[in-house]
Design an enzyme around this catalytic site. Structure first.
Site, PDB file in Angstrom:
ATOM      1  N   ASP A  12       0.546  -0.447   1.549  1.00  0.00           N
ATOM      2  CA  ASP A  12       1.524   0.642   1.750  1.00  0.00           C
ATOM      3  C   ASP A  12       2.865   0.182   1.160  1.00  0.00           C
ATOM      4  OD1 ASP A  12       2.668   3.082   2.669  1.00  0.00           O
ATOM      5  OD2 ASP A  12       3.364   2.119   4.499  1.00  0.00           O
ATOM      6  N   TYR A  44       8.925   4.691  -1.289  1.00  0.00           N
ATOM      7  CA  TYR A  44       8.269   5.225  -2.484  1.00  0.00           C
ATOM      8  C   TYR A  44       8.594   6.706  -2.692  1.00  0.00           C
ATOM      9  CZ  TYR A  44       5.027   1.381  -3.722  1.00  0.00           C
ATOM     10  OH  TYR A  44       4.465   0.221  -4.167  1.00  0.00           O
ATOM     11  N   GLY A  45       8.850   7.409  -1.584  1.00  0.00           N
ATOM     12  CA  GLY A  45       9.066   8.845  -1.660  1.00  0.00           C
ATOM     13  C   GLY A  45      10.265   9.250  -2.503  1.00  0.00           C
ATOM     14  N   CYS A  76      -1.209   4.992   2.036  1.00  0.00           N
ATOM     15  CA  CYS A  76       0.070   5.609   1.684  1.00  0.00           C
ATOM     16  C   CYS A  76      -0.222   6.890   0.918  1.00  0.00           C
ATOM     17  CB  CYS A  76       0.861   4.637   0.810  1.00  0.00           C
ATOM     18  SG  CYS A  76       2.403   5.317   0.166  1.00  0.00           S
ATOM     19  N   ASN A  77       0.226   8.017   1.455  1.00  0.00           N
ATOM     20  CA  ASN A  77       0.011   9.302   0.779  1.00  0.00           C
ATOM     21  C   ASN A  77       0.780   9.370  -0.535  1.00  0.00           C
ATOM     22  OD1 ASN A  77      -1.202  11.495   2.974  1.00  0.00           O
ATOM     23  ND2 ASN A  77      -0.094   9.813   3.924  1.00  0.00           N
ATOM     24  N   THR A  78       1.994   8.831  -0.523  1.00  0.00           N
ATOM     25  CA  THR A  78       2.855   8.931  -1.705  1.00  0.00           C
ATOM     26  C   THR A  78       2.221   8.183  -2.873  1.00  0.00           C
ATOM     27  OG1 THR A  78       4.702   8.959  -0.152  1.00  0.00           O
ATOM     28  CG2 THR A  78       5.251   8.657  -2.470  1.00  0.00           C
ATOM     29  N   CYS A 190       2.258  11.367   5.848  1.00  0.00           N
ATOM     30  CA  CYS A 190       2.875  10.077   5.508  1.00  0.00           C
ATOM     31  C   CYS A 190       2.441   9.131   6.611  1.00  0.00           C
ATOM     32  CB  CYS A 190       4.396  10.190   5.466  1.00  0.00           C
ATOM     33  SG  CYS A 190       5.235   8.588   5.369  1.00  0.00           S
ATOM     34  N   THR A 191       1.923   7.972   6.227  1.00  0.00           N
ATOM     35  CA  THR A 191       1.349   7.070   7.237  1.00  0.00           C
ATOM     36  C   THR A 191       2.408   6.476   8.165  1.00  0.00           C
ATOM     37  OG1 THR A 191       1.425   5.317   5.569  1.00  0.00           O
ATOM     38  CG2 THR A 191      -0.677   6.485   5.858  1.00  0.00           C
TER      39      THR A 191
END
Ligand code: DGL
Length: 267
Positions: A12, A44-45, A76-78, A190-191
Protein backbone atom coordinates in the site's frame (compact mmCIF):
# COMPACT_ATOMS: atom_id res chain seq x y z
CA UNK A 1 6.76 -33.64 3.98
CA UNK A 2 4.63 -30.51 4.35
CA UNK A 3 4.80 -27.60 1.91
CA UNK A 4 6.87 -24.55 2.95
CA UNK A 5 4.80 -21.59 4.21
CA UNK A 6 3.93 -19.19 1.38
CA UNK A 7 5.31 -15.65 1.33
CA UNK A 8 2.68 -12.97 0.81
CA UNK A 9 3.71 -9.43 -0.14
CA UNK A 10 1.12 -6.83 0.88
CA UNK A 11 1.55 -3.40 -0.69
CA UNK A 12 0.00 0.00 0.00
CA UNK A 13 1.03 3.65 -0.18
CA UNK A 14 0.94 3.72 3.61
CA UNK A 15 -0.92 2.11 6.49
CA UNK A 16 -4.30 1.47 4.82
CA UNK A 17 -3.25 -1.97 3.64
CA UNK A 18 -3.21 -3.06 7.28
CA UNK A 19 -7.02 -3.37 7.04
CA UNK A 20 -6.48 -5.98 4.30
CA UNK A 21 -3.49 -7.57 6.06
CA UNK A 22 -5.68 -8.15 9.14
CA UNK A 23 -8.14 -10.26 7.10
CA UNK A 24 -5.38 -12.08 5.19
CA UNK A 25 -3.76 -13.23 8.41
CA UNK A 26 -7.10 -14.60 9.61
CA UNK A 27 -7.40 -16.63 6.41
CA UNK A 28 -3.74 -17.73 6.27
CA UNK A 29 -2.21 -17.37 9.75
CA UNK A 30 0.58 -19.69 8.70
CA UNK A 31 2.00 -17.55 5.86
CA UNK A 32 5.05 -15.31 5.97
CA UNK A 33 4.00 -11.71 5.38
CA UNK A 34 6.03 -8.80 4.08
CA UNK A 35 4.13 -5.51 4.33
CA UNK A 36 5.51 -2.77 2.11
CA UNK A 37 4.38 0.83 2.63
CA UNK A 38 5.49 3.39 0.03
CA UNK A 39 5.25 6.09 2.67
CA UNK A 40 7.94 8.13 0.92
CA UNK A 41 5.28 8.99 -1.69
CA UNK A 42 2.09 8.94 0.42
CA UNK A 43 -0.63 9.98 -0.41
CA UNK A 44 -0.95 8.30 -3.82
CA UNK A 45 -4.36 9.91 -4.31
CA UNK A 46 -2.72 13.24 -5.08
CA UNK A 47 -0.01 11.98 -7.50
CA UNK A 48 -0.51 12.28 -11.30
CA UNK A 49 -1.07 8.93 -13.08
CA UNK A 50 1.95 9.29 -15.39
CA UNK A 51 4.23 9.50 -12.37
CA UNK A 52 2.48 6.86 -10.30
CA UNK A 53 2.56 3.87 -12.68
CA UNK A 54 6.38 3.69 -13.02
CA UNK A 55 6.76 4.34 -9.30
CA UNK A 56 4.46 1.45 -8.33
CA UNK A 57 6.05 -0.96 -10.84
CA UNK A 58 9.56 -0.05 -9.61
CA UNK A 59 8.81 -0.30 -5.87
CA UNK A 60 6.88 -3.57 -6.16
CA UNK A 61 9.48 -4.91 -8.62
CA UNK A 62 12.30 -4.32 -6.10
CA UNK A 63 10.28 -6.06 -3.38
CA UNK A 64 9.55 -9.05 -5.64
CA UNK A 65 13.26 -9.40 -6.43
CA UNK A 66 14.19 -9.15 -2.76
CA UNK A 67 11.49 -11.19 -1.02
CA UNK A 68 10.41 -13.62 -3.77
CA UNK A 69 6.74 -13.66 -2.76
CA UNK A 70 4.39 -16.41 -3.91
CA UNK A 71 1.64 -13.82 -4.34
CA UNK A 72 1.32 -10.02 -4.19
CA UNK A 73 -1.69 -8.25 -2.70
CA UNK A 74 -2.04 -4.68 -3.94
CA UNK A 75 -3.96 -3.45 -0.90
CA UNK A 76 -4.60 -0.03 -2.37
CA UNK A 77 -7.46 1.06 -4.63
CA UNK A 78 -5.53 4.04 -5.96
CA UNK A 79 -2.72 1.75 -7.14
CA UNK A 80 -4.90 -1.18 -8.27
CA UNK A 81 -7.29 0.85 -10.44
CA UNK A 82 -4.26 2.20 -12.30
CA UNK A 83 -1.38 -0.28 -12.22
CA UNK A 84 -2.71 -3.85 -12.03
CA UNK A 85 -2.34 -4.37 -15.75
CA UNK A 86 1.23 -3.03 -16.02
CA UNK A 87 2.17 -5.09 -12.95
CA UNK A 88 0.74 -8.29 -14.43
CA UNK A 89 2.57 -7.59 -17.67
CA UNK A 90 5.88 -6.92 -15.93
CA UNK A 91 5.94 -9.80 -13.38
CA UNK A 92 5.00 -13.48 -13.41
CA UNK A 93 3.90 -13.71 -9.77
CA UNK A 94 0.09 -13.64 -9.26
CA UNK A 95 -1.47 -10.35 -8.10
CA UNK A 96 -4.68 -9.72 -6.22
CA UNK A 97 -5.86 -6.13 -6.48
CA UNK A 98 -8.23 -4.06 -4.38
CA UNK A 99 -10.89 -2.26 -6.41
CA UNK A 100 -14.11 -0.49 -5.35
CA UNK A 101 -16.72 -3.07 -4.22
CA UNK A 102 -19.44 -1.56 -6.40
CA UNK A 103 -21.05 -4.86 -7.44
CA UNK A 104 -21.90 -6.20 -3.94
CA UNK A 105 -22.84 -2.71 -2.71
CA UNK A 106 -25.34 -2.18 -5.51
CA UNK A 107 -26.68 -5.73 -5.21
CA UNK A 108 -27.50 -5.16 -1.52
CA UNK A 109 -28.78 -1.58 -1.57
CA UNK A 110 -32.51 -1.29 -0.86
CA UNK A 111 -32.85 2.45 -1.45
CA UNK A 112 -30.78 2.17 -4.68
CA UNK A 113 -28.69 5.12 -3.54
CA UNK A 114 -25.05 4.10 -3.17
CA UNK A 115 -21.97 6.26 -2.61
CA UNK A 116 -18.37 5.35 -3.42
CA UNK A 117 -15.92 7.06 -1.07
CA UNK A 118 -12.33 6.95 -2.31
CA UNK A 119 -9.31 9.09 -3.02
CA UNK A 120 -9.82 11.79 -5.62
CA UNK A 121 -7.70 9.68 -7.98
CA UNK A 122 -9.70 6.46 -7.52
CA UNK A 123 -13.08 8.07 -8.13
CA UNK A 124 -11.82 9.77 -11.28
CA UNK A 125 -10.39 6.57 -12.83
CA UNK A 126 -11.93 4.96 -15.90
CA UNK A 127 -11.63 1.61 -14.07
CA UNK A 128 -14.05 2.79 -11.38
CA UNK A 129 -16.45 4.30 -13.90
CA UNK A 130 -16.52 1.07 -15.87
CA UNK A 131 -17.42 -0.87 -12.68
CA UNK A 132 -20.39 1.46 -12.26
CA UNK A 133 -21.48 1.04 -15.89
CA UNK A 134 -21.31 -2.73 -15.50
CA UNK A 135 -22.60 -3.32 -11.97
CA UNK A 136 -24.82 -0.40 -10.85
CA UNK A 137 -27.88 -2.64 -11.28
CA UNK A 138 -30.30 0.29 -11.35
CA UNK A 139 -28.63 2.14 -8.47
CA UNK A 140 -27.78 5.81 -8.49
CA UNK A 141 -24.04 5.77 -7.67
CA UNK A 142 -22.42 8.92 -6.31
CA UNK A 143 -18.64 9.20 -6.52
CA UNK A 144 -17.11 11.06 -3.58
CA UNK A 145 -13.41 11.90 -3.77
CA UNK A 146 -11.75 12.73 -0.46
CA UNK A 147 -8.50 14.69 -0.32
CA UNK A 148 -7.86 14.23 3.40
CA UNK A 149 -9.47 11.08 4.81
CA UNK A 150 -6.49 8.77 4.12
CA UNK A 151 -4.15 11.16 5.92
CA UNK A 152 -6.64 11.43 8.77
CA UNK A 153 -6.63 7.63 9.05
CA UNK A 154 -2.82 7.63 9.19
CA UNK A 155 -2.97 10.32 11.88
CA UNK A 156 -5.28 8.13 13.94
CA UNK A 157 -2.75 5.24 13.95
CA UNK A 158 0.08 7.69 14.68
CA UNK A 159 -1.73 8.88 17.82
CA UNK A 160 -2.90 12.16 16.25
CA UNK A 161 -6.62 11.71 15.57
CA UNK A 162 -8.35 14.37 13.45
CA UNK A 163 -11.19 16.36 15.04
CA UNK A 164 -14.73 15.05 14.42
CA UNK A 165 -15.69 18.08 12.32
CA UNK A 166 -12.92 17.43 9.78
CA UNK A 167 -13.87 13.79 9.31
CA UNK A 168 -17.57 14.67 9.14
CA UNK A 169 -16.83 17.19 6.37
CA UNK A 170 -15.03 14.54 4.29
CA UNK A 171 -17.91 12.04 4.45
CA UNK A 172 -20.83 14.50 4.26
CA UNK A 173 -21.19 14.39 0.43
CA UNK A 174 -21.82 10.61 0.63
CA UNK A 175 -25.20 11.16 2.26
CA UNK A 176 -27.89 11.90 -0.31
CA UNK A 177 -31.61 12.36 0.32
CA UNK A 178 -33.86 12.49 -2.70
CA UNK A 179 -37.60 11.87 -3.25
CA UNK A 180 -37.93 10.43 0.24
CA UNK A 181 -35.06 7.96 -0.28
CA UNK A 182 -31.66 8.06 1.41
CA UNK A 183 -28.23 6.62 0.67
CA UNK A 184 -28.09 3.27 2.47
CA UNK A 185 -24.67 1.94 1.35
CA UNK A 186 -21.21 3.50 1.24
CA UNK A 187 -18.35 1.67 -0.49
CA UNK A 188 -15.05 2.19 1.32
CA UNK A 189 -12.95 2.49 -1.83
CA UNK A 190 -9.71 3.26 -0.03
CA UNK A 191 -8.10 0.73 2.29
CA UNK A 192 -7.30 3.46 4.81
CA UNK A 193 -10.92 4.21 5.59
CA UNK A 194 -11.80 1.05 7.58
CA UNK A 195 -9.15 2.25 10.07
CA UNK A 196 -11.66 4.99 10.91
CA UNK A 197 -14.79 2.83 10.75
CA UNK A 198 -15.93 3.44 14.34
CA UNK A 199 -15.67 7.17 13.83
CA UNK A 200 -17.36 7.05 10.41
CA UNK A 201 -20.31 5.23 11.99
CA UNK A 202 -20.50 7.75 14.80
CA UNK A 203 -20.27 10.79 12.53
CA UNK A 204 -22.65 9.58 9.79
CA UNK A 205 -25.90 11.59 9.63
CA UNK A 206 -27.80 8.29 9.48
CA UNK A 207 -26.79 4.60 9.61
CA UNK A 208 -25.60 3.00 6.36
CA UNK A 209 -23.82 -0.22 5.35
CA UNK A 210 -20.11 0.49 5.00
CA UNK A 211 -18.62 -1.96 2.48
CA UNK A 212 -15.05 -3.03 3.29
CA UNK A 213 -13.51 -5.24 0.58
CA UNK A 214 -10.92 -6.88 2.86
CA UNK A 215 -12.83 -10.12 3.64
CA UNK A 216 -13.40 -10.72 -0.09
CA UNK A 217 -9.68 -10.22 -0.77
CA UNK A 218 -8.84 -12.78 1.91
CA UNK A 219 -11.25 -15.26 0.26
CA UNK A 220 -9.54 -14.64 -3.06
CA UNK A 221 -6.18 -15.40 -1.41
CA UNK A 222 -7.36 -18.80 -0.21
CA UNK A 223 -8.94 -19.47 -3.63
CA UNK A 224 -5.52 -18.95 -5.19
CA UNK A 225 -3.10 -20.45 -2.66
CA UNK A 226 -5.36 -22.72 -0.68
CA UNK A 227 -6.65 -22.69 2.88
CA UNK A 228 -4.50 -22.63 5.96
CA UNK A 229 -2.66 -25.63 7.30
CA UNK A 230 -2.80 -25.44 11.07
CA UNK A 231 0.17 -25.11 13.35
CA UNK A 232 2.76 -23.24 11.34
CA UNK A 233 4.13 -20.04 12.83
CA UNK A 234 3.53 -16.84 10.91
CA UNK A 235 6.09 -14.10 10.45
CA UNK A 236 5.30 -10.49 9.55
CA UNK A 237 7.76 -7.77 8.58
CA UNK A 238 6.91 -4.12 8.08
CA UNK A 239 8.97 -2.24 5.51
CA UNK A 240 8.62 1.47 4.71
CA UNK A 241 10.22 3.17 1.72
CA UNK A 242 10.92 6.39 3.66
CA UNK A 243 13.05 4.69 6.28
CA UNK A 244 11.62 7.18 8.81
CA UNK A 245 11.72 5.94 12.41
CA UNK A 246 8.34 4.72 13.68
CA UNK A 247 6.53 6.76 16.31
CA UNK A 248 5.95 4.85 19.56
CA UNK A 249 2.19 4.91 18.80
CA UNK A 250 2.69 3.33 15.38
CA UNK A 251 5.18 0.78 16.72
CA UNK A 252 2.58 -0.26 19.32
CA UNK A 253 -0.17 -0.43 16.69
CA UNK A 254 2.00 -2.59 14.41
CA UNK A 255 2.89 -4.92 17.26
CA UNK A 256 -0.85 -5.32 17.93
CA UNK A 257 -1.32 -6.31 14.27
CA UNK A 258 1.25 -9.09 14.80
CA UNK A 259 4.40 -7.58 13.32
CA UNK A 260 7.63 -8.77 14.86
CA UNK A 261 9.54 -6.40 17.17
CA UNK A 262 12.12 -5.64 14.46
CA UNK A 263 9.52 -3.68 12.59
CA UNK A 264 11.27 -0.66 11.13
CA UNK A 265 13.03 -1.59 7.92
CA UNK A 266 14.03 0.37 4.86
CA UNK A 267 12.89 -0.78 1.44
N1 DGL B 1 -4.87 3.18 0.66
C1 DGL B 1 -5.00 3.79 -0.61
C2 DGL B 1 -6.25 3.32 -1.35
O1 DGL B 1 -6.78 2.24 -1.08
C3 DGL B 1 -4.85 5.26 -0.86
C4 DGL B 1 -4.34 6.28 0.01
C5 DGL B 1 -3.44 7.28 -0.71
O2 DGL B 1 -2.25 7.00 -0.79
O3 DGL B 1 -3.94 8.33 -1.19
O4 DGL B 1 -6.69 3.95 -2.27
Amino acid sequence: MSEPAPTVLVFDSGLGGLTVFRELTKARPDANYVYLADDARFPYGEIPEAELVPRIVAVIGDAIAKHKPDIVIVACNTASTLALEPLRTAFKVPFIGTVPAIKPACANSKSKLVSVLGTRATVSREYTRSLIREFAQGCEVKLVGSAHLASQAEGQLQGEPAPDARIAAEIAPCFVETNGARTDTVVLACTHYPLLLDRLKKLAPWPVDWIDPAPAIARRLTDLIGASAAGRPRSARFIATSGRPLSPELAAALAAYGFSPQIAENA
